[in-house]
Motif scaffolding. Structure first.
Motif, PDB file in Angstrom:
ATOM      1  N   GLY A  12     -29.805   9.565   2.672  1.00 20.73           N
ATOM      2  CA  GLY A  12     -28.466   8.938   2.360  1.00 20.73           C
ATOM      3  C   GLY A  12     -27.686   8.629   3.595  1.00 20.73           C
ATOM      4  O   GLY A  12     -26.884   7.524   3.779  1.00 20.73           O
ATOM      5  N   ALA A  13     -27.372   9.761   4.282  1.00 20.98           N
ATOM      6  CA  ALA A  13     -26.594   9.609   5.359  1.00 20.98           C
ATOM      7  C   ALA A  13     -27.195   8.444   6.555  1.00 20.98           C
ATOM      8  O   ALA A  13     -26.380   7.786   7.274  1.00 20.98           O
ATOM      9  N   ASP A  14     -28.328   8.632   6.927  1.00 22.33           N
ATOM     10  CA  ASP A  14     -29.132   7.527   7.605  1.00 22.33           C
ATOM     11  C   ASP A  14     -28.869   6.052   7.005  1.00 22.33           C
ATOM     12  O   ASP A  14     -28.622   5.069   7.462  1.00 22.33           O
ATOM     13  N   ILE A  15     -29.092   5.941   5.558  1.00 20.01           N
ATOM     14  CA  ILE A  15     -28.747   4.497   4.898  1.00 20.01           C
ATOM     15  C   ILE A  15     -27.346   3.886   5.155  1.00 20.01           C
ATOM     16  O   ILE A  15     -27.158   3.209   5.577  1.00 20.01           O
ATOM     17  N   ILE A  16     -26.267   4.919   5.079  1.00 18.96           N
ATOM     18  CA  ILE A  16     -24.873   4.529   5.196  1.00 18.96           C
ATOM     19  C   ILE A  16     -24.615   4.262   6.628  1.00 18.96           C
ATOM     20  O   ILE A  16     -24.011   3.023   6.863  1.00 18.96           O
ATOM     21  N   ALA A  38     -25.821  19.914   6.916  1.00 21.91           N
ATOM     22  CA  ALA A  38     -25.493  20.377   5.944  1.00 21.91           C
ATOM     23  C   ALA A  38     -26.598  21.733   5.473  1.00 21.91           C
ATOM     24  O   ALA A  38     -26.176  22.807   5.057  1.00 21.91           O
ATOM     25  N   LEU A  39     -27.913  21.426   5.962  1.00 21.50           N
ATOM     26  CA  LEU A  39     -28.677  22.611   5.970  1.00 21.50           C
ATOM     27  C   LEU A  39     -28.462  23.710   6.904  1.00 21.50           C
ATOM     28  O   LEU A  39     -28.791  25.024   6.432  1.00 21.50           O
ATOM     29  N   ARG A  40     -27.665  23.444   7.857  1.00 15.72           N
ATOM     30  CA  ARG A  40     -27.530  24.478   8.825  1.00 15.72           C
ATOM     31  C   ARG A  40     -26.099  24.949   8.558  1.00 15.72           C
ATOM     32  O   ARG A  40     -25.692  25.824   9.149  1.00 15.72           O
ATOM     33  N   ALA A  41     -25.256  24.382   7.542  1.00 15.99           N
ATOM     34  CA  ALA A  41     -23.999  24.904   7.322  1.00 15.99           C
ATOM     35  C   ALA A  41     -23.890  25.631   5.727  1.00 15.99           C
ATOM     36  O   ALA A  41     -22.805  25.769   5.366  1.00 15.99           O
ATOM     37  N   GLY A  42     -24.967  26.301   5.740  1.00 13.82           N
ATOM     38  CA  GLY A  42     -25.078  27.267   4.484  1.00 13.82           C
ATOM     39  C   GLY A  42     -25.544  26.550   3.202  1.00 13.82           C
ATOM     40  O   GLY A  42     -25.430  27.297   2.036  1.00 13.82           O
ATOM     41  N   ALA A  43     -25.706  25.344   3.149  1.00 16.43           N
ATOM     42  CA  ALA A  43     -26.202  24.464   1.826  1.00 16.43           C
ATOM     43  C   ALA A  43     -27.508  24.974   1.495  1.00 16.43           C
ATOM     44  O   ALA A  43     -27.802  24.690   0.401  1.00 16.43           O
ATOM     45  N   ALA A  44     -28.303  25.145   2.507  1.00 13.32           N
ATOM     46  CA  ALA A  44     -29.809  25.361   1.922  1.00 13.32           C
ATOM     47  C   ALA A  44     -29.734  27.087   1.709  1.00 13.32           C
ATOM     48  O   ALA A  44     -29.277  28.111   2.420  1.00 13.32           O
ATOM     49  N   THR A  45     -30.446  27.571   0.701  1.00  8.65           N
ATOM     50  CA  THR A  45     -30.655  28.824   0.210  1.00  8.65           C
ATOM     51  C   THR A  45     -31.559  29.307   1.191  1.00  8.65           C
ATOM     52  O   THR A  45     -32.286  28.936   2.041  1.00  8.65           O
ATOM     53  N   PRO A  46     -31.382  30.851   1.340  1.00  9.09           N
ATOM     54  CA  PRO A  46     -32.149  31.527   2.180  1.00  9.09           C
ATOM     55  C   PRO A  46     -33.848  31.302   1.975  1.00  9.09           C
ATOM     56  O   PRO A  46     -34.493  31.174   3.042  1.00  9.09           O
ATOM     57  N   ALA A  47     -34.279  30.894   0.625  1.00 11.00           N
ATOM     58  CA  ALA A  47     -35.431  30.817   0.585  1.00 11.00           C
ATOM     59  C   ALA A  47     -35.756  29.471   1.078  1.00 11.00           C
ATOM     60  O   ALA A  47     -37.174  29.365   1.761  1.00 11.00           O
ATOM     61  N   LEU A  48     -35.072  28.308   1.086  1.00 11.64           N
ATOM     62  CA  LEU A  48     -35.551  27.192   1.786  1.00 11.64           C
ATOM     63  C   LEU A  48     -35.483  27.335   3.215  1.00 11.64           C
ATOM     64  O   LEU A  48     -36.190  26.773   3.903  1.00 11.64           O
ATOM     65  N   GLN A  49     -34.402  27.928   3.722  1.00  9.64           N
ATOM     66  CA  GLN A  49     -34.538  28.163   5.142  1.00  9.64           C
ATOM     67  C   GLN A  49     -35.705  28.818   5.618  1.00  9.64           C
ATOM     68  O   GLN A  49     -36.444  28.451   6.709  1.00  9.64           O
ATOM     69  N   SER A 106     -34.520  20.016  11.798  1.00  8.17           N
ATOM     70  CA  SER A 106     -34.244  20.305  13.321  1.00  8.17           C
ATOM     71  C   SER A 106     -33.864  18.984  14.182  1.00  8.17           C
ATOM     72  O   SER A 106     -33.424  19.148  14.914  1.00  8.17           O
ATOM     73  N   ARG A 107     -34.003  17.994  13.146  1.00  2.00           N
ATOM     74  CA  ARG A 107     -33.603  16.646  13.798  1.00  2.00           C
ATOM     75  C   ARG A 107     -32.177  16.483  13.791  1.00  2.00           C
ATOM     76  O   ARG A 107     -31.406  16.938  12.988  1.00  2.00           O
ATOM     77  N   SER A 108     -31.492  15.728  14.907  1.00  2.00           N
ATOM     78  CA  SER A 108     -30.188  15.502  14.893  1.00  2.00           C
ATOM     79  C   SER A 108     -29.791  14.601  14.036  1.00  2.00           C
ATOM     80  O   SER A 108     -30.773  13.423  13.748  1.00  2.00           O
ATOM     81  N   GLN A 109     -28.599  14.342  13.588  1.00  2.00           N
ATOM     82  CA  GLN A 109     -28.173  13.363  12.442  1.00  2.00           C
ATOM     83  C   GLN A 109     -26.971  12.963  12.767  1.00  2.00           C
ATOM     84  O   GLN A 109     -26.222  14.141  12.538  1.00  2.00           O
ATOM     85  N   GLU A 110     -26.501  11.715  12.887  1.00  2.00           N
ATOM     86  CA  GLU A 110     -25.021  11.134  13.216  1.00  2.00           C
ATOM     87  C   GLU A 110     -24.446  11.228  11.793  1.00  2.00           C
ATOM     88  O   GLU A 110     -24.846  10.676  10.760  1.00  2.00           O
TER      89      GLU A 110
END
Length: 144
Positions: A12-16, A38-49, A106-110
């Motif tokens: 969605g961020a890429d589309i925008i 958001a994945l690296r900002a705590g939105a992913a559960t430890p299991a997903l990380q 791991s990819r960067s995203q603007e």
């Protein structure tokens, strides 16, 4: 309207970022992330990380579909996931290019275009369960 589940929300961020302003009427995130950081900002559960660290191991990559489905279905509600449902989801996940999924985290995203859209009042909603095995919904809520 863009609707996404689990990791697809990141697109969605890429589309925008690549469409003119006001191209979307809204975004519905279903147990999903609004953008990569958001994945690296705590939105992913430890299991997903943990899943994002295993893609360099061929054996773990081979067992990813079963492990991922079990994380999503079995961990939080073992009595509700029938063998038929589990098998159907494993088949769907098995069609994914599993090593490519490892690049998602791991990819960067603007995110500036996404933030601008949010500040311009693009409607965004997240749906998640209190026992969600994939996202920390409260963290995602603070990002929207």
């Amino acid at each position: 309207m863009f609707t996404a589940s689990i990791l697809a929300g990141i697109t969605g961020a890429d589309i925008i970022a690549h469409l003119p302003p006001n191209s979307l009427s809204g975004i519905l995130y279903m147990s999903s992330f609004p953008h990569g950081p958001a994945l690296r900002a705590g939105a992913a559960t430890p299991a997903l990380q943990e899943f994002f660290t295993m893609f360099s191991d061929p054996e773990l990559t081979r067992t990813f579909p079963e492990r991922f489905v079990d994380m999503c279905l079995i961990t939080r509600m073992p009595s509700r996931a029938s063998p038929t449902t589990r098998s159907a989801f494993i088949e769907i996940v098995s069609s994914q290019d599993v090593p490519a999924l490892g690049l998602v985290s791991s990819r960067s995203q603007e995110t500036n275009p996404w933030v601008s859209a949010a500040e311009a009042s693009l409607p965004m909603m997240t749906l998640y369960g209190t026992g969600d095995g994939v996202i920390n919904g409260e963290v995602v809520e603070t990002l929207l």
